[in-house]
Design a protein around this motif. Structure first.
Motif, PDB file in Angstrom:
ATOM      1  N   TYR A 107      77.071   8.106  81.090  1.00  0.00           N
ATOM      2  CA  TYR A 107      77.372   7.337  79.891  1.00  0.00           C
ATOM      3  C   TYR A 107      76.934   5.901  80.113  1.00  0.00           C
ATOM      4  CZ  TYR A 107      79.478   4.685  76.218  1.00  0.00           C
ATOM      5  OH  TYR A 107      79.623   3.815  75.174  1.00  0.00           O
ATOM      6  N   TYR A 108      76.117   5.384  79.211  1.00  0.00           N
ATOM      7  CA  TYR A 108      75.684   3.992  79.302  1.00  0.00           C
ATOM      8  C   TYR A 108      75.649   3.399  77.905  1.00  0.00           C
ATOM      9  CZ  TYR A 108      71.097   5.727  77.777  1.00  0.00           C
ATOM     10  OH  TYR A 108      70.079   6.329  77.064  1.00  0.00           O
ATOM     11  N   ASN A 109      75.861   2.093  77.847  1.00  0.00           N
ATOM     12  CA  ASN A 109      75.823   1.406  76.561  1.00  0.00           C
ATOM     13  C   ASN A 109      75.972  -0.092  76.807  1.00  0.00           C
ATOM     14  OD1 ASN A 109      75.655   1.088  73.788  1.00  0.00           O
ATOM     15  ND2 ASN A 109      77.252   2.598  73.343  1.00  0.00           N
ATOM     16  N   HIS A 110      75.810  -0.859  75.763  1.00  0.00           N
ATOM     17  CA  HIS A 110      76.116  -2.286  75.799  1.00  0.00           C
ATOM     18  C   HIS A 110      76.622  -2.699  74.424  1.00  0.00           C
ATOM     19  CE1 HIS A 110      71.802  -2.212  74.511  1.00  0.00           C
ATOM     20  NE2 HIS A 110      72.248  -3.093  73.624  1.00  0.00           N
ATOM     21  N   PHE A 111      77.494  -3.695  74.406  1.00  0.00           N
ATOM     22  CA  PHE A 111      78.024  -4.234  73.160  1.00  0.00           C
ATOM     23  C   PHE A 111      77.939  -5.754  73.219  1.00  0.00           C
ATOM     24  CE2 PHE A 111      80.553  -0.281  73.777  1.00  0.00           C
ATOM     25  CZ  PHE A 111      80.037   0.437  72.707  1.00  0.00           C
ATOM     26  N   GLU A 112      77.400  -6.344  72.161  1.00  0.00           N
ATOM     27  CA  GLU A 112      77.300  -7.787  72.073  1.00  0.00           C
ATOM     28  C   GLU A 112      78.441  -8.342  71.230  1.00  0.00           C
ATOM     29  OE1 GLU A 112      73.258  -9.295  71.269  1.00  0.00           O
ATOM     30  OE2 GLU A 112      72.577  -7.210  71.521  1.00  0.00           O
ATOM     31  N   GLY A 113      79.004  -9.466  71.698  1.00  0.00           N
ATOM     32  CA  GLY A 113      80.035 -10.157  70.940  1.00  0.00           C
ATOM     33  C   GLY A 113      79.619 -11.597  70.697  1.00  0.00           C
ATOM     34  N   ASP A 114      80.545 -12.428  70.330  1.00  0.00           N
ATOM     35  CA  ASP A 114      80.280 -13.838  70.053  1.00  0.00           C
ATOM     36  C   ASP A 114      80.135 -14.585  71.376  1.00  0.00           C
ATOM     37  OD1 ASP A 114      80.020 -16.357  69.024  1.00  0.00           O
ATOM     38  OD2 ASP A 114      82.072 -16.498  68.263  1.00  0.00           O
ATOM     39  N   GLY A 115      78.892 -14.737  71.846  1.00  0.00           N
ATOM     40  CA  GLY A 115      78.642 -15.455  73.088  1.00  0.00           C
ATOM     41  C   GLY A 115      78.814 -14.626  74.340  1.00  0.00           C
ATOM     42  N   PHE A 116      78.839 -13.302  74.213  1.00  0.00           N
ATOM     43  CA  PHE A 116      78.994 -12.464  75.416  1.00  0.00           C
ATOM     44  C   PHE A 116      78.429 -11.071  75.188  1.00  0.00           C
ATOM     45  CE2 PHE A 116      82.678 -11.273  72.956  1.00  0.00           C
ATOM     46  CZ  PHE A 116      82.932  -9.949  73.293  1.00  0.00           C
ATOM     47  N   VAL A 117      78.185 -10.388  76.313  1.00  0.00           N
ATOM     48  CA  VAL A 117      77.711  -9.002  76.293  1.00  0.00           C
ATOM     49  C   VAL A 117      78.473  -8.220  77.360  1.00  0.00           C
ATOM     50  CG1 VAL A 117      75.752  -7.440  76.531  1.00  0.00           C
ATOM     51  CG2 VAL A 117      75.372  -9.756  75.675  1.00  0.00           C
ATOM     52  N   VAL A 118      78.967  -7.049  77.019  1.00  0.00           N
ATOM     53  CA  VAL A 118      79.472  -6.102  78.013  1.00  0.00           C
ATOM     54  C   VAL A 118      78.453  -4.975  78.132  1.00  0.00           C
ATOM     55  CG1 VAL A 118      81.905  -6.661  77.680  1.00  0.00           C
ATOM     56  CG2 VAL A 118      80.873  -4.855  76.302  1.00  0.00           C
ATOM     57  N   ALA A 119      78.222  -4.503  79.350  1.00  0.00           N
ATOM     58  CA  ALA A 119      77.220  -3.456  79.570  1.00  0.00           C
ATOM     59  C   ALA A 119      77.633  -2.592  80.753  1.00  0.00           C
ATOM     60  CB  ALA A 119      75.847  -4.079  79.834  1.00  0.00           C
ATOM     61  N   GLY A 120      77.228  -1.337  80.710  1.00  0.00           N
ATOM     62  CA  GLY A 120      77.540  -0.465  81.830  1.00  0.00           C
ATOM     63  C   GLY A 120      76.765   0.831  81.764  1.00  0.00           C
ATOM     64  N   ASN A 121      76.696   1.504  82.904  1.00  0.00           N
ATOM     65  CA  ASN A 121      76.041   2.804  82.984  1.00  0.00           C
ATOM     66  C   ASN A 121      76.730   3.645  84.047  1.00  0.00           C
ATOM     67  OD1 ASN A 121      74.167   2.520  85.652  1.00  0.00           O
ATOM     68  ND2 ASN A 121      74.269   0.579  84.536  1.00  0.00           N
ATOM     69  N   MET A 122      76.576   4.955  83.964  1.00  0.00           N
ATOM     70  CA  MET A 122      77.311   5.929  84.769  1.00  0.00           C
ATOM     71  C   MET A 122      78.814   5.623  84.734  1.00  0.00           C
ATOM     72  SD  MET A 122      76.665   7.499  88.607  1.00  0.00           S
ATOM     73  CE  MET A 122      75.147   8.363  88.292  1.00  0.00           C
ATOM     74  N   LEU A 123      79.312   5.409  83.526  1.00  0.00           N
ATOM     75  CA  LEU A 123      80.720   5.081  83.347  1.00  0.00           C
ATOM     76  C   LEU A 123      81.549   6.332  83.086  1.00  0.00           C
ATOM     77  CD1 LEU A 123      80.384   1.936  81.061  1.00  0.00           C
ATOM     78  CD2 LEU A 123      80.597   2.025  83.554  1.00  0.00           C
ATOM     79  N   VAL A 124      82.850   6.210  83.292  1.00  0.00           N
ATOM     80  CA  VAL A 124      83.772   7.295  82.974  1.00  0.00           C
ATOM     81  C   VAL A 124      83.757   7.565  81.469  1.00  0.00           C
ATOM     82  CG1 VAL A 124      86.208   7.949  82.939  1.00  0.00           C
ATOM     83  CG2 VAL A 124      85.233   6.897  84.984  1.00  0.00           C
ATOM     84  N   ASN A 125      83.726   6.479  80.681  1.00  0.00           N
ATOM     85  CA  ASN A 125      83.776   6.629  79.233  1.00  0.00           C
ATOM     86  C   ASN A 125      83.438   5.305  78.546  1.00  0.00           C
ATOM     87  OD1 ASN A 125      86.117   5.009  79.506  1.00  0.00           O
ATOM     88  ND2 ASN A 125      87.393   6.839  79.724  1.00  0.00           N
ATOM     89  N   GLU A 126      83.339   5.363  77.215  1.00  0.00           N
ATOM     90  CA  GLU A 126      83.061   4.167  76.423  1.00  0.00           C
ATOM     91  C   GLU A 126      84.194   3.149  76.498  1.00  0.00           C
ATOM     92  OE1 GLU A 126      83.332   3.852  71.867  1.00  0.00           O
ATOM     93  OE2 GLU A 126      81.194   4.181  72.205  1.00  0.00           O
ATOM     94  N   LYS A 127      85.409   3.632  76.738  1.00  0.00           N
ATOM     95  CA  LYS A 127      86.584   2.769  76.756  1.00  0.00           C
ATOM     96  C   LYS A 127      86.451   1.658  77.794  1.00  0.00           C
ATOM     97  CE  LYS A 127      91.609   3.243  76.323  1.00  0.00           C
ATOM     98  NZ  LYS A 127      92.087   2.196  77.234  1.00  0.00           N
ATOM     99  N   THR A 128      85.721   1.911  78.868  1.00  0.00           N
ATOM    100  CA  THR A 128      85.476   0.862  79.855  1.00  0.00           C
ATOM    101  C   THR A 128      84.904  -0.382  79.176  1.00  0.00           C
ATOM    102  OG1 THR A 128      85.099   2.438  81.649  1.00  0.00           O
ATOM    103  CG2 THR A 128      84.159   0.233  81.923  1.00  0.00           C
ATOM    104  N   LEU A 129      83.915  -0.188  78.313  1.00  0.00           N
ATOM    105  CA  LEU A 129      83.255  -1.318  77.656  1.00  0.00           C
ATOM    106  C   LEU A 129      84.057  -1.854  76.478  1.00  0.00           C
ATOM    107  CD1 LEU A 129      79.540  -0.106  77.695  1.00  0.00           C
ATOM    108  CD2 LEU A 129      80.724  -1.564  79.350  1.00  0.00           C
ATOM    109  N   THR A 130      84.642  -0.990  75.675  1.00  0.00           N
ATOM    110  CA  THR A 130      85.387  -1.473  74.513  1.00  0.00           C
ATOM    111  C   THR A 130      86.637  -2.243  74.941  1.00  0.00           C
ATOM    112  OG1 THR A 130      86.499   0.678  74.301  1.00  0.00           O
ATOM    113  CG2 THR A 130      84.516   0.316  72.982  1.00  0.00           C
ATOM    114  N   ASP A 131      87.281  -1.817  76.025  1.00  0.00           N
ATOM    115  CA  ASP A 131      88.451  -2.556  76.523  1.00  0.00           C
ATOM    116  C   ASP A 131      88.042  -3.899  77.115  1.00  0.00           C
ATOM    117  OD1 ASP A 131      89.939  -0.410  75.716  1.00  0.00           O
ATOM    118  OD2 ASP A 131      90.962  -0.122  77.631  1.00  0.00           O
TER     119      ASP A 131
END
Length: 228
Positions: A107-131
């Motif tokens: 599982y990999y993805n990235h999410f952009e916010g106001d002045g920041f980015v969270v990103a990850g790959n080989m994750l347990v789940n999407e919740k890692t990034l959304t949290d």
């Protein structure tokens, strides 16, 4: 090729202009290859099948006045094996850009916010990034280093790297050419928790000495032996 299956947050503080990266992975010494930054320039996290030159070249592009988006396009245009790469960029104005190649693992993805980015790959789940994203957003009153650390803790609590835990790092730049915060846990069974412990020690014993350090405005510093 080193595979840094990783979760990270790259950010700028709108209040102070500080720039930084917090990151963790299941390999030793993630702080050596993943986080890059420069004061009044930008911050970059490079991961997956990691290419440190994405960070090195990206900071050079930002230093020439490119936006995060422009720097990303330059990297994409010249990068080999692009589909294996993942990276996040935040520029000096808080502009963001991110890329996740379609051959990143698990599982990999990235999410952009106001002045920041969270990103990850080989994750347990999407919740890692959304949290991570939610935690960073709700703690806007804190210093950037504390916000980054809390976001990293939230990502680890939500699952993190599905292979386990081994190293973590926190790097923040203020106005000087040297980092304001540069802490690493290179090999530990619970690296994010250990990073938080080290941060707390540094906050009490190291950071109070920074006003005495040489700066661009005061090259000699303000050494006060009685405060050591």
């Amino acid at each position: 090729m080193v595979e840094l299956n990783t979760f990270s947050i790259t950010a700028r503080c709108a209040r102070t202009g500080q720039l930084g990266v917090a990151v963790s992975t299941k390999l030793p010494a993630v702080g050596m290859l993943c986080p890059f930054g420069r004061a009044d320039t930008g911050a970059i996290a490079t991961q997956s099948f990691v290419n440190p030159y994405i960070g090195i070249q990206g900071i050079k592009y930002l230093s020439r006045g490119m936006t995060a988006e422009e720097a990303m396009e330059k990297i994409i245009a010249s990068e080999q094996d692009l589909e294996l790469r993942q990276f996040a960029i935040v520029d000096r104005h808080g502009g963001t850009a991110a890329f996740s190649g379609d051959r990143c693992v698990g599982y990999y993805n990235h999410f952009e916010g106001d002045g920041f980015v969270v990103a990850g790959n080989m994750l347990v789940n999407e919740k890692t990034l959304t949290d991570m994203k939610r935690t960073f957003e709700i703690h806007s009153d804190l210093e950037l280093s504390e916000r980054l650390l809390r976001a990293l803790q939230a990502g680890q609590k939500a699952g993190g790297d599905k292979r386990g835990k081994q190293s973590a790092a926190l790097k923040v730049y203020g106005v000087e050419d040297y980092p304001l915060v540069d802490l690493r846990v290179d090999e530990h069974e619970d690296p994010v928790t250990e990073l938080a412990r080290i941060y707390d020690v540094a906050r009490k014993e190291l950071f109070p000495l920074f006003p005495q350090m040489p700066t661009k405005q005061n090259p000699g510093g303000s050494f006060e032996p009685d405060k050591i």
